[in-house]
Design a protein around this motif. Structure first.
Motif, short mmCIF file in Angstrom:
data_model
loop_
_atom_site.label_atom_id
_atom_site.label_comp_id
_atom_site.label_asym_id
_atom_site.label_seq_id
_atom_site.Cartn_x
_atom_site.Cartn_y
_atom_site.Cartn_z
N SER A 62 0.83 -1.21 0.00
CA SER A 62 0.00 0.00 0.00
C SER A 62 0.86 1.26 0.00
CB SER A 62 -0.96 0.00 1.18
OG SER A 62 -0.26 -0.01 2.39
N SER A 63 1.96 1.26 0.76
CA SER A 63 2.71 2.52 0.82
C SER A 63 3.40 2.81 -0.51
CB SER A 63 3.69 2.54 1.97
OG SER A 63 4.69 1.60 1.76
N ILE A 64 3.92 1.79 -1.17
CA ILE A 64 4.58 2.08 -2.46
C ILE A 64 3.54 2.50 -3.49
CG2 ILE A 64 5.90 1.11 -4.36
CD1 ILE A 64 7.53 -0.41 -2.44
N ILE A 65 2.40 1.82 -3.50
CA ILE A 65 1.39 2.19 -4.49
C ILE A 65 0.88 3.62 -4.24
CG2 ILE A 65 -0.97 1.70 -5.29
CD1 ILE A 65 -0.32 -1.28 -5.00
N VAL A 66 0.62 3.94 -2.98
CA VAL A 66 0.17 5.30 -2.67
C VAL A 66 1.28 6.30 -3.01
CG1 VAL A 66 -0.46 6.87 -0.79
CG2 VAL A 66 -1.42 4.57 -0.86
N GLY A 67 2.51 5.96 -2.61
CA GLY A 67 3.63 6.87 -2.86
C GLY A 67 3.82 7.14 -4.35
N SER A 69 1.77 6.43 -7.01
CA SER A 69 0.64 7.02 -7.74
C SER A 69 0.46 8.49 -7.34
CB SER A 69 -0.65 6.22 -7.51
OG SER A 69 -0.98 6.26 -6.15
N GLY A 70 0.82 8.80 -6.08
CA GLY A 70 0.70 10.18 -5.62
C GLY A 70 1.68 11.12 -6.31
N LEU A 71 2.74 10.56 -6.88
CA LEU A 71 3.71 11.42 -7.55
C LEU A 71 3.15 11.93 -8.88
CD1 LEU A 71 7.02 9.48 -6.90
CD2 LEU A 71 6.20 11.56 -5.82
N GLY A 72 2.13 11.23 -9.37
CA GLY A 72 1.38 11.74 -10.52
C GLY A 72 2.08 11.68 -11.86
N GLY A 73 2.99 10.76 -12.06
CA GLY A 73 3.51 10.60 -13.42
C GLY A 73 5.00 10.42 -13.46
N TYR A 171 2.40 -1.09 -10.40
CA TYR A 171 0.97 -0.91 -10.12
C TYR A 171 0.68 0.57 -9.84
CZ TYR A 171 -3.59 -2.54 -8.39
OH TYR A 171 -4.92 -2.79 -8.23
N GLY A 172 1.51 1.16 -8.96
CA GLY A 172 1.31 2.56 -8.60
C GLY A 172 1.47 3.46 -9.81
N PHE A 173 2.47 3.16 -10.62
CA PHE A 173 2.72 3.99 -11.79
C PHE A 173 1.53 3.96 -12.75
CE2 PHE A 173 4.25 4.48 -16.17
CZ PHE A 173 4.73 5.78 -16.07
N PHE A 174 0.97 2.75 -12.97
CA PHE A 174 -0.09 2.65 -13.97
C PHE A 174 -1.45 3.12 -13.44
CE2 PHE A 174 3.11 0.30 -16.26
CZ PHE A 174 2.99 0.94 -17.50
N ILE A 175 -1.54 3.35 -12.14
CA ILE A 175 -2.76 4.00 -11.64
C ILE A 175 -2.87 5.39 -12.28
CG2 ILE A 175 -3.78 5.10 -9.60
CD1 ILE A 175 -3.11 2.71 -7.98
N ALA A 183 -8.91 5.39 -11.35
CA ALA A 183 -7.68 5.75 -10.63
C ALA A 183 -8.03 6.21 -9.22
CB ALA A 183 -6.93 6.84 -11.38
N LYS A 184 -9.10 6.99 -9.11
CA LYS A 184 -9.46 7.53 -7.80
C LYS A 184 -9.84 6.39 -6.85
CE LYS A 184 -12.56 10.76 -5.48
NZ LYS A 184 -12.25 10.08 -4.25
N MET A 185 -10.61 5.45 -7.39
CA MET A 185 -11.04 4.33 -6.54
C MET A 185 -9.83 3.52 -6.06
SD MET A 185 -13.59 1.30 -7.52
CE MET A 185 -12.26 0.35 -8.17
N GLN A 186 -8.94 3.23 -6.98
CA GLN A 186 -7.74 2.47 -6.62
C GLN A 186 -6.90 3.24 -5.59
OE1 GLN A 186 -6.30 -0.48 -7.62
NE2 GLN A 186 -8.14 -1.10 -8.68
#
Ligand code: ASP
Length: 430
Positions: A62-67, A69-73, A171-175, A183-186
């Motif tokens: 969860s932390s890597i995916i949040v981290g 995907s939160g970087l936004g690109g 996973y996080g990147f492709f969100i 994307a928001k739901m994930q």
């Protein structure tokens, strides 16, 4: 009770000191009503470790995916990823140089007389196989093959962190590349999972003094404070080198690169350092490391949830340093000529293998086996250092965790975070 008002790291420290005394006093045999204290410590220690380990997979994912995907690109990810990897590589390299320097200065394996007699190469090979064998070390290629796991569920079940990290990064990147509503739901789902893991961590941390007490009392009851004999110099060399990295190199980086007060950072990380020392596992300590870096050092979630889970597996300064000192010590003990080329090979292998080494107790032994194989020494050499490995394992794990946390601080500062390790004002002091 007054003791409960003490800060957590003081509680843990007191538990640790009490544990050494109690462990020495009760040993493995003393007990009550037919149950030895040793068995009780073992039971409680395992419960505590299990509770921490239970969080590792969902926390890392969860932390890597949040981290990420939160970087936004890709642009931000590239920048933060680049800085993080640069920090990991640089500090591990510094650590290895410190180890190399100390091992060459002190020369713990060079002795008067026949080294074979002095060290009595009588490695307990069954013990050795148990320790090295069950880690499934394989060779260095094998370690990196696991980075891309054929089955992500199996990787999670077997605790193959590198594979899990790689998958979570993707996973996080492709969100950031799917339609917004998905994307928001994930993103919300994994952010929720992460928040829940941190809340469970808070709960487990309340029990840390008891867990640490049990783990350390058991270790001390197991090993006692035996005189290390000819190994004393090796022990000293490793501790000096680890201490130099911990007390000189990393704080200098914090001061000059991060422009923060290193003393404040030691104090912020107290609970995590003591837990790392007691568990000898950076992975198991990860939940507490994240808690300390976020809540005590004031690093944002955005930075810490990217840098720390990656660091717990990839960045191991203490381990890299120890591999180097141990390999050189064993080579010296076997009377091997340590040419520049051999030392260079040791440095490169220590750097590479420290990335693949898992954050679990005694994991370095596998990497040392790889290095010994590469420079042509028998595995038996590892038997030599087994007697002192546990205490050094505890020490290098604390260094591993501290380096990850320094990385989070330095990178957060370079990203313009101003609230990191700032003195508390009267208004927010609580
Ligand atoms: N125990 C270490 C850690 O978890 C790894 C090792 O050096 O054996 O960080």
């Amino acid at each position: 009770m007054q003791v409960l008002k003490l800060k957590l790291h003081w509680q843990i420290l007191i538990a640790l000191i009490l544990a050494i005394i109690v462990g020495l006093l009760v040993g493995r045999e003393v007990g009550l009503f037919g149950v030895t204290f040793y068995a009780l410590f073992d039971f409680i220690g395992k419960l505590f470790l299990n509770a921490l380990k239970m969080l590792i997979v969902p926390l890392i994912v969860s932390s890597i995916i949040v981290g990420v995907s939160g970087l936004g690109g890709s642009e931000h990810l590239g920048r933060l990823g680049g800085k993080t990897l640069a920090y990991y590589a640089t500090t591990s390299f510094f650590a290895i140089l410190v180890g190399l320097l100390m091992a060459n200065l002190i020369q713990p394996g060079v002795v008067d007389g026949d080294p074979k007699e002095v060290f009595g190469f009588s490695a307990d090979m069954t013990l050795l196989e148990e320790t090295v064998g069950d880690k499934d070390g394989g060779d260095i290629v094998e370690v990196f093959l696991r980075m891309i796991p054929p089955n992500i569920v199996a990787a999670a079940a077997e605790g193959q962190m590198l594979g899990l990290i790689f998958f979570s990064l993707l996973y996080g990147f492709f969100i950031t590349r799917i339609p917004e509503h998905q994307a928001k739901m994930q993103g919300d789902f994994f952010a929720g999972m992460f928040a829940i893991m941190m809340r469970i961590t808070d709960l487990i941390m309340l029990l840390a003094p008891i867990g640490v007490f049990a783990l350390v009392a058991k270790t001390v009851a197991d090993t006692g404070l035996e005189a290390f004999g000819p190994l004393a110099l090796f022990f000293l060399t490793a501790v000096l080198a680890l201490g130099t990295h911990f007390l000189v190199v990393l704080p200098l980086l914090l001061y000059f690169v991060g422009r923060v007060n290193p003393l404040r950072h030691y104090s912020a990380m107290g609970a995590a350092l003591l837990t790392a020392f007691s568990t000898a596992s950076s992975s198991a300590t990860l939940p507490i490391t994240m808690d300390c870096v976020k809540n005590n050092a004031g690093v944002s979630s955005r930075t810490s949830s990217f840098v720390l889970p990656l660091g717990a597996t990839v960045n191991m300064d203490g381990t890299a340093l120890y591999e180097c000192v141990a390999a050189i010590f064993i080579a010296q003990a076997y009377g091997l000529e340590l040419t520049f080329a051999t030392q260079f090979l040791i440095v490169v292998l220590a750097l590479l293998t420290s990335i693949g080494v898992a954050g679990i107790p005694a994991a370095s032994l596998v990497a040392i086996a790889v290095i010994l194989g590469a420079i042509g020494l028998p595995l038996e050499g590892i038997g030599l250092i087994l007697a002192v490995d546990r205490i050094l394992d505890m020490t290098r794990t604390a260094v591993n965790v501290f380096s990850d946390s320094c990385g989070a601080v330095i990178i957060a500062r370079s990203e313009g975070e101003t609230g990191v390790l700032q003195p508390r004002t009267t208004a927010n002091r609580g």
